[in-house]
Design a protein around this motif. Structure first.
Motif, PDB file in Angstrom:
ATOM      1  N   PRO A 113       0.888  -1.089   0.058  1.00 36.86           N
ATOM      2  CA  PRO A 113       0.059  -0.149  -0.116  1.00 36.86           C
ATOM      3  C   PRO A 113       1.012   1.420  -0.005  1.00 36.86           C
ATOM      4  N   LYS A 114       0.401   2.259  -0.567  1.00 39.63           N
ATOM      5  CA  LYS A 114       1.228   3.708  -0.617  1.00 39.63           C
ATOM      6  C   LYS A 114       1.737   4.162   0.651  1.00 39.63           C
ATOM      7  N   ASP A 115       0.888   4.002   1.754  1.00 35.17           N
ATOM      8  CA  ASP A 115       1.255   4.457   2.878  1.00 35.17           C
ATOM      9  C   ASP A 115       1.911   3.430   3.603  1.00 35.17           C
ATOM     10  N   SER A 116       2.356   2.350   3.406  1.00 38.00           N
ATOM     11  CA  SER A 116       3.058   1.417   3.944  1.00 38.00           C
ATOM     12  C   SER A 116       4.477   1.811   4.571  1.00 38.00           C
ATOM     13  N   LYS A 117       4.730   1.165   5.807  1.00 37.43           N
ATOM     14  CA  LYS A 117       6.156   1.432   6.134  1.00 37.43           C
ATOM     15  C   LYS A 117       7.202   0.762   5.329  1.00 37.43           C
ATOM     16  N   ILE A 118       6.764  -0.143   4.572  1.00 37.28           N
ATOM     17  CA  ILE A 118       7.574  -1.277   3.795  1.00 37.28           C
ATOM     18  C   ILE A 118       7.946  -0.282   2.447  1.00 37.28           C
ATOM     19  N   ASP A 119       9.125  -0.056   2.328  1.00 38.26           N
ATOM     20  CA  ASP A 119       9.734   0.617   0.996  1.00 38.26           C
ATOM     21  C   ASP A 119      10.539  -0.343   0.224  1.00 38.26           C
ATOM     22  N   ASN A 120      11.259  -1.182   0.707  1.00 37.70           N
ATOM     23  CA  ASN A 120      11.865  -1.990  -0.193  1.00 37.70           C
ATOM     24  C   ASN A 120      12.027  -3.539   0.236  1.00 37.70           C
ATOM     25  N   VAL A 121      11.758  -4.448  -0.463  1.00 35.96           N
ATOM     26  CA  VAL A 121      11.937  -5.755   0.163  1.00 35.96           C
ATOM     27  C   VAL A 121      13.215  -6.566  -0.916  1.00 35.96           C
ATOM     28  N   ASP A 122      13.666  -7.250   0.018  1.00 35.02           N
ATOM     29  CA  ASP A 122      14.748  -8.017  -0.388  1.00 35.02           C
ATOM     30  C   ASP A 122      14.544  -9.435  -1.018  1.00 35.02           C
ATOM     31  N   LEU A 123      14.397  -9.594  -2.064  1.00 32.67           N
ATOM     32  CA  LEU A 123      13.873 -11.005  -2.454  1.00 32.67           C
ATOM     33  C   LEU A 123      14.948 -12.039  -2.392  1.00 32.67           C
ATOM     34  N   THR A 124      16.063 -11.774  -2.060  1.00 37.17           N
ATOM     35  CA  THR A 124      17.077 -12.862  -1.867  1.00 37.17           C
ATOM     36  C   THR A 124      16.974 -13.748  -0.716  1.00 37.17           C
ATOM     37  N   ASN A 125      16.130 -13.298   0.439  1.00 36.09           N
ATOM     38  CA  ASN A 125      16.055 -14.056   1.343  1.00 36.09           C
ATOM     39  C   ASN A 125      14.490 -14.000   2.126  1.00 36.09           C
ATOM     40  N   ASP A 126      14.049 -14.838   2.841  1.00 33.13           N
ATOM     41  CA  ASP A 126      12.728 -14.840   2.985  1.00 33.13           C
ATOM     42  C   ASP A 126      12.139 -14.105   4.112  1.00 33.13           C
ATOM     43  N   GLN A 127      13.423 -13.025   4.779  1.00 35.31           N
ATOM     44  CA  GLN A 127      12.718 -12.090   5.885  1.00 35.31           C
ATOM     45  C   GLN A 127      11.811 -11.356   5.565  1.00 35.31           C
ATOM     46  N   TRP A 128      11.419 -10.933   4.323  1.00 34.63           N
ATOM     47  CA  TRP A 128      10.319 -10.132   4.019  1.00 34.63           C
ATOM     48  C   TRP A 128       8.860 -10.792   4.428  1.00 34.63           C
ATOM     49  N   GLN A 129       8.983 -12.126   4.567  1.00 30.29           N
ATOM     50  CA  GLN A 129       7.680 -12.597   4.969  1.00 30.29           C
ATOM     51  C   GLN A 129       7.146 -12.391   6.319  1.00 30.29           C
ATOM     52  N   LYS A 130       8.189 -11.841   7.080  1.00 32.81           N
ATOM     53  CA  LYS A 130       7.632 -11.606   8.534  1.00 32.81           C
ATOM     54  C   LYS A 130       6.685 -10.237   8.393  1.00 32.81           C
ATOM     55  N   SER A 131       6.863  -9.361   7.197  1.00 30.94           N
ATOM     56  CA  SER A 131       6.162  -8.416   7.071  1.00 30.94           C
ATOM     57  C   SER A 131       4.690  -8.671   6.825  1.00 30.94           C
ATOM     58  N   LEU A 132       4.107  -9.895   6.504  1.00 28.59           N
ATOM     59  CA  LEU A 132       3.050 -10.318   6.413  1.00 28.59           C
ATOM     60  C   LEU A 132       2.066 -10.699   7.621  1.00 28.59           C
ATOM     61  N   ASP A 133       3.096 -10.712   8.636  1.00 31.90           N
ATOM     62  CA  ASP A 133       2.525 -10.555  10.105  1.00 31.90           C
ATOM     63  C   ASP A 133       1.191 -11.148  10.687  1.00 31.90           C
ATOM     64  N   GLY A 134       0.937 -12.635   9.860  1.00 32.44           N
ATOM     65  CA  GLY A 134      -0.333 -13.162  10.145  1.00 32.44           C
ATOM     66  C   GLY A 134      -1.386 -12.919   8.886  1.00 32.44           C
ATOM     67  N   SER A 135      -0.881 -11.988   8.105  1.00 32.31           N
ATOM     68  CA  SER A 135      -1.731 -11.859   6.797  1.00 32.31           C
ATOM     69  C   SER A 135      -1.311 -12.489   5.809  1.00 32.31           C
ATOM     70  N   PHE A 136      -1.750 -12.042   4.512  1.00 35.19           N
ATOM     71  CA  PHE A 136      -1.614 -12.948   3.250  1.00 35.19           C
ATOM     72  C   PHE A 136      -0.955 -12.015   2.308  1.00 35.19           C
ATOM     73  N   LEU A 137      -0.196 -12.756   1.435  1.00 35.59           N
ATOM     74  CA  LEU A 137       0.396 -12.063   0.205  1.00 35.59           C
ATOM     75  C   LEU A 137      -0.723 -12.314  -0.949  1.00 35.59           C
ATOM     76  N   ALA A 138      -0.878 -11.161  -1.502  1.00 29.96           N
ATOM     77  CA  ALA A 138      -2.196 -11.295  -2.285  1.00 29.96           C
ATOM     78  C   ALA A 138      -1.443 -11.606  -3.820  1.00 29.96           C
ATOM     79  N   VAL A 139      -2.187 -12.706  -4.570  1.00 29.41           N
ATOM     80  CA  VAL A 139      -1.535 -12.914  -5.946  1.00 29.41           C
ATOM     81  C   VAL A 139      -2.722 -13.485  -6.751  1.00 29.41           C
ATOM     82  N   GLY A 140      -2.393 -13.584  -7.937  1.00 24.29           N
ATOM     83  CA  GLY A 140      -3.181 -14.153  -8.700  1.00 24.29           C
ATOM     84  C   GLY A 140      -3.358 -15.908  -8.399  1.00 24.29           C
TER      85      GLY A 140
END
Length: 255
Positions: A113-140
């Motif tokens: 989301p535009k106002d999210s505190k997340i500005d950059n995700v490093d896709l080379t490791n799975d640490q970004w998944q912590k940002s889901l924080d019990g929620s879900f990754l939206a995908v087709g």
């Protein structure tokens, strides 16, 4: 004598109306949801060149559209978001094979989301998944939606699919996945670069490496038994430099 004249006049007017209605040709295009904004503008530009041509669109997931075409839906042209579903219709002998071409390409990105505190995700490791924080990754839905299939392939290549597979909000097309992030129902999502560019409510936080998934390509073709002169004319326009300029302005890459 006056009545006869009036009858003749009515007949002439009636025939004129029929001819006028018949002069407005309609071309029906079934196209991937990710092309919604761009193709609508292409059609607007085409209308300036061919004022008597009406282009009607049906936008949805490529898989849904391919199945509808297979079942006899009255499409003249199909634009898919991947090769798989065009190949599917080709195997079913549902397209005019020599009309097939690659229209444009795209990129695969992660958004927030535009106002999210997340500005950059490093896709080379799975640490970004912590940002889901019990929620879900939206995908087709990766079972059939091209954007979701690309996402699964990319995350598998990056060694992260197994961990994230149970954390997916599976949307029925890529624009629905985009909407989940726009509405902050999902903190992150995977869409095409053009979807992110079309929205004022999301930001790109990562771009998937080109070697993590097959090239995102959009094949186009005429549907068998629907290759009218008008359909062929619009397909030719889609392949033209003028149309490509519009598509590129929306973030697609010319082929």
């Amino acid at each position: 004598m006056m009545k006869l004249t009036m009858k003749k006049l009515a007949l002439v007017v009636g025939v004129g109306l029929i001819m006028s209605q018949g002069a407005m040709a309609k071309v029906t295009v079934f196209a991937a949801a990710s092309m919604t904004n761009a193709l609508q503008q292409v059609a607007d530009e085409y209308k300036k060149v061919k004022p008597n041509e009406e282009v009607v669109f049906s936008f949805a997931s490529s898989s849904v559209l391919a199945k509808q075409i297979e079942q006899g839906a009255p499409a003249d042209i199909f634009v898919s978001a991947d090769l798989k579903w065009m190949d599917y219709l080709s195997e079913k002998d549902a397209i005019i094979k020599d009309s097939r071409a690659i229209l444009v390409g795209n990129s695969l990105v992660m958004i927030a989301p535009k106002d999210s505190k997340i500005d950059n995700v490093d896709l080379t490791n799975d640490q970004w998944q912590k940002s889901l924080d019990g929620s879900f990754l939206a995908v087709g839905d990766p079972e059939h939606v091209p954007a979701g299939i690309y996402a699964k392939t990319a995350l598998t290549h990056l060694g992260q699919w197994t961990a994230v597979e149970s954390k997916l909000a599976r949307a029925n097309n890529v624009r629905a996945a985009l909407a989940l992030v726009e509405q902050a129902e999902s903190p992150l999502g995977v869409v095409y670069g053009t979807d992110a560019a079309a929205s004022q409510k999301v930001k790109v936080v990562a771009t998937f490496p080109a070697d993590s998934h097959p090239p995102v390509e959009y094949p186009v073709a005429l549907i068998k038994d629907h290759g009218s002169v008008d359909a062929k004319a619009f397909l030719d326009y889609l392949k033209s430099d003028d149309a490509k300029k519009v598509l590129v302005s929306y973030g697609f890459t010319a082929k």
